[in-house]
Design an enzyme around this catalytic site. Structure first.
Site, short mmCIF file in Angstrom:
data_model
loop_
_atom_site.label_atom_id
_atom_site.label_comp_id
_atom_site.label_asym_id
_atom_site.label_seq_id
_atom_site.Cartn_x
_atom_site.Cartn_y
_atom_site.Cartn_z
N CYS A 1 -10.38 -4.42 -9.11
CA CYS A 1 -9.12 -4.70 -9.80
C CYS A 1 -9.28 -6.03 -10.55
O CYS A 1 -10.30 -6.72 -10.40
CB CYS A 1 -8.01 -4.83 -8.76
SG CYS A 1 -8.36 -6.17 -7.60
N HIS B 1 -13.25 -8.77 0.26
CA HIS B 1 -13.77 -8.15 1.49
C HIS B 1 -14.85 -7.13 1.18
O HIS B 1 -14.62 -5.92 1.29
CB HIS B 1 -12.61 -7.53 2.28
CG HIS B 1 -11.70 -8.54 2.89
ND1 HIS B 1 -10.35 -8.35 3.07
CD2 HIS B 1 -11.97 -9.78 3.36
CE1 HIS B 1 -9.82 -9.43 3.63
NE2 HIS B 1 -10.79 -10.32 3.82
N GLU C 1 -4.30 -12.46 3.94
CA GLU C 1 -3.20 -12.56 2.96
C GLU C 1 -1.88 -12.86 3.69
O GLU C 1 -1.05 -13.64 3.20
CB GLU C 1 -3.08 -11.27 2.14
CG GLU C 1 -1.97 -11.36 1.10
CD GLU C 1 -1.78 -10.09 0.29
OE1 GLU C 1 -2.76 -9.35 0.06
OE2 GLU C 1 -0.62 -9.84 -0.10
N THR D 1 0.28 -7.23 -0.53
CA THR D 1 0.06 -6.51 -1.79
C THR D 1 -0.67 -5.18 -1.63
O THR D 1 -0.70 -4.39 -2.57
CB THR D 1 -0.79 -7.39 -2.74
OG1 THR D 1 -2.03 -7.70 -2.09
CG2 THR D 1 -0.07 -8.66 -3.14
N SER E 1 -8.18 -4.17 3.58
CA SER E 1 -6.90 -3.50 3.84
C SER E 1 -6.66 -2.38 2.82
O SER E 1 -6.32 -1.24 3.18
CB SER E 1 -5.78 -4.53 3.77
OG SER E 1 -4.53 -3.92 3.67
N ASN E 2 -6.88 -2.68 1.54
CA ASN E 2 -6.55 -1.65 0.53
C ASN E 2 -7.48 -0.45 0.67
O ASN E 2 -7.06 0.69 0.44
CB ASN E 2 -6.57 -2.26 -0.88
CG ASN E 2 -7.97 -2.45 -1.42
OD1 ASN E 2 -8.52 -1.54 -2.03
ND2 ASN E 2 -8.57 -3.61 -1.20
C1 2E6 Z 1 -6.72 -10.13 -2.43
C2 2E6 Z 1 -5.54 -9.50 -2.20
C3 2E6 Z 1 -5.54 -8.16 -2.19
O1 2E6 Z 1 -8.17 -6.64 2.61
P1 2E6 Z 1 -7.67 -6.62 1.18
O2 2E6 Z 1 -7.48 -5.26 0.65
O3 2E6 Z 1 -6.42 -7.47 1.06
O4 2E6 Z 1 -8.73 -7.41 0.29
P2 2E6 Z 1 -10.00 -6.91 -0.50
O5 2E6 Z 1 -10.83 -8.13 -0.69
O6 2E6 Z 1 -10.63 -5.74 0.11
O7 2E6 Z 1 -9.39 -6.43 -1.88
C4 2E6 Z 1 -8.99 -7.27 -2.89
C5 2E6 Z 1 -7.80 -8.06 -2.62
C6 2E6 Z 1 -7.86 -9.41 -2.63
N1 2E6 Z 1 -6.65 -7.46 -2.39
FE1 F3S Z 2 -6.49 -6.79 -6.56
FE2 F3S Z 2 -4.78 -8.72 -6.67
FE3 F3S Z 2 -4.02 -6.31 -6.07
S1 F3S Z 2 -6.82 -8.83 -5.86
S2 F3S Z 2 -5.76 -5.39 -5.01
S3 F3S Z 2 -4.81 -6.98 -8.02
S4 F3S Z 2 -3.20 -8.20 -5.25
#
Ligand code: 2E6
Ligand code: F3S
Length: 336
Positions: free
Chosen positions: A22, A51, A139, A178, A237-238
């Site tokens: 993203c 992550h 987060e 998020t 998490s996502n």
């Molecule tokens: C920051 C916020 C949301 O575990 P999570 O899904 O939050 O984080 P990543 O690093 O797997 O995904 C990007 C991200 C960063 N998502």
């Molecule tokens: Fe990516 Fe930001 Fe969403 S890091 S998963 S656009 S909160």
């Protein structure tokens, strides 16, 4: 006489789009890379920048050093830059870095920063704040840490929403992590709204566009395939949510793997169709690796199923902006 070549079974791979990186992840990785370029090695990063072990290992090889807390940085390296991960940090972390005269760059995703600002606004308006999210996730620690301890109540489940008792007669407001499941969150919000009709909701959904689009793509594909693979890390998490979404959409074999070497082939023996996606922190090269591994065993045809277009990009921190060309269409958090 040579053995007849074994005919590979046919496999249709439905590739979810959007998938993978993203705008917040792109930006965070770029911040580490540009900081290494501008300031030399080592550059310290507090927590995994995103992550994903593959991403982290790649940055380690370029000179990034990953720590969980600032006090792990050796005293004689206190002058080296430190970067905060995309997940955000409690207010105490930049304060601590400042008091040690450290130079820091904040790679917090602007959409996480947006939630931090909402929390502050609610607090300033004397509202009692509920955060819907997963305990212990960085987060959530970062968002709760925008305000004094005990100010924000964490709601993880529908049971928590049913059991919640306001601490005060003040107006209630909720914010969210998020990367939550859209459906689970809707269930929790329904309960809160039913119990507290005046609760203040985010102006614009806190679950981000990337989480939303990746879940929608999985929902469209999961009912059509025999199995679904999500490329992503167990602590992402996502990515975990994508695996759950596929399972709930009726896909019995729904698996989260970090890369092709993790595939348990016994689970994919009799399939003729496979859905494939990647969490927001998983590089596309790992998706390609998975397709190649299936192509060794199956006669694979790949169809991309696109359910949304993504054009969003975020500005870099000021210190690094001069290092790249103009970023067409980039925006700050406030614009989202
Ligand atoms: C920051 C916020 C949301 O575990 P999570 O899904 O939050 O984080 P990543 O690093 O797997 O995904 C990007 C991200 C960063 N998502
Ligand atoms: Fe990516 Fe930001 Fe969403 S890091 S998963 S656009 S909160």
């Amino acid at each position: 006489m040579s053995e007849p070549t074994a005919v590979k079974p046919e496999l249709t791979v439905l590739l979810c789009a959007p998938r993978g990186f993203c705008a917040g992840v792109d930006r965070a990785i770029q911040i580490v890379e540009l900081a290494l370029e501008k300031y030399g090695r080592p550059v310290y990063v507090r927590h995994e920048i995103v992550h994903n072990k593959f991403v982290v290992d790649g940055l380690k090889a370029k000179g990034a050093v990953f720590v969980e807390e600032l006090d792990e940085i050796p005293a004689d390296h206190a002058d080296r830059p430190v970067i905060f991960s995309a997940h955000g940090v409690p207010k105490s972390v930049p304060a601590d870095a400042g008091s040690r005269n450290m130079f820091y760059l904040d790679a917090t995703c602007p959409l996480v920063s947006k939630v931090h600002k909402e929390a502050e606004i609610h607090h300033r308006r004397d509202r009692e704040i509920l955060l819907i999210g997963h305990a212990g996730h960085p987060e959530v620690i970062g968002t709760m840490g925008q305000l004094p301890s005990g100010t924000v109540t964490l709601i993880e489940t529908e049971a928590d929403a049913k059991a919640f008792q306001p601490k005060s007669g003040r107006q209630l407001a909720y914010i969210t992590q998020t990367t939550l499941s859209l459906d689970d969150t809707a269930g929790i919000v329904d309960i809160l709204r039913e119990r507290f009709p005046d609760i203040v909701a985010p102006h614009k959904e806190d679950i981000c566009y990337a989480t939303t689009n990746r879940q929608e793509a999985v929902k469209a594909i999961a009912p059509k395939v025999d199995a679904m693979i999500v490329v992503g890390a167990p602590n992402s998490s996502n990515s975990q949510r994508l695996r759950e979404v596929a399972e709930r959409a009726g896909c019995k074999t729904s698996v989260l793997i970090q890369r092709a070497a993790d595939i348990d082939w016994s689970r994919f023996e009799d399939i003729s169709s496979l859905g494939l996606t990647a969490g927001a922190s998983a590089p596309e090269t790992l998706v390609e690796e998975v397709i190649a591994a299936f192509a060794d065993r199956f006669s694979v045809s790949v169809d991309t199923v696109r359910t949304a277009e993504e054009t969003i990009a975020f500005n870099l921190p000021r210190e690094l902006r001069d290092m790249t060309g103009a970023q067409g269409g980039a925006q700050d958090a406030a614009a989202e």
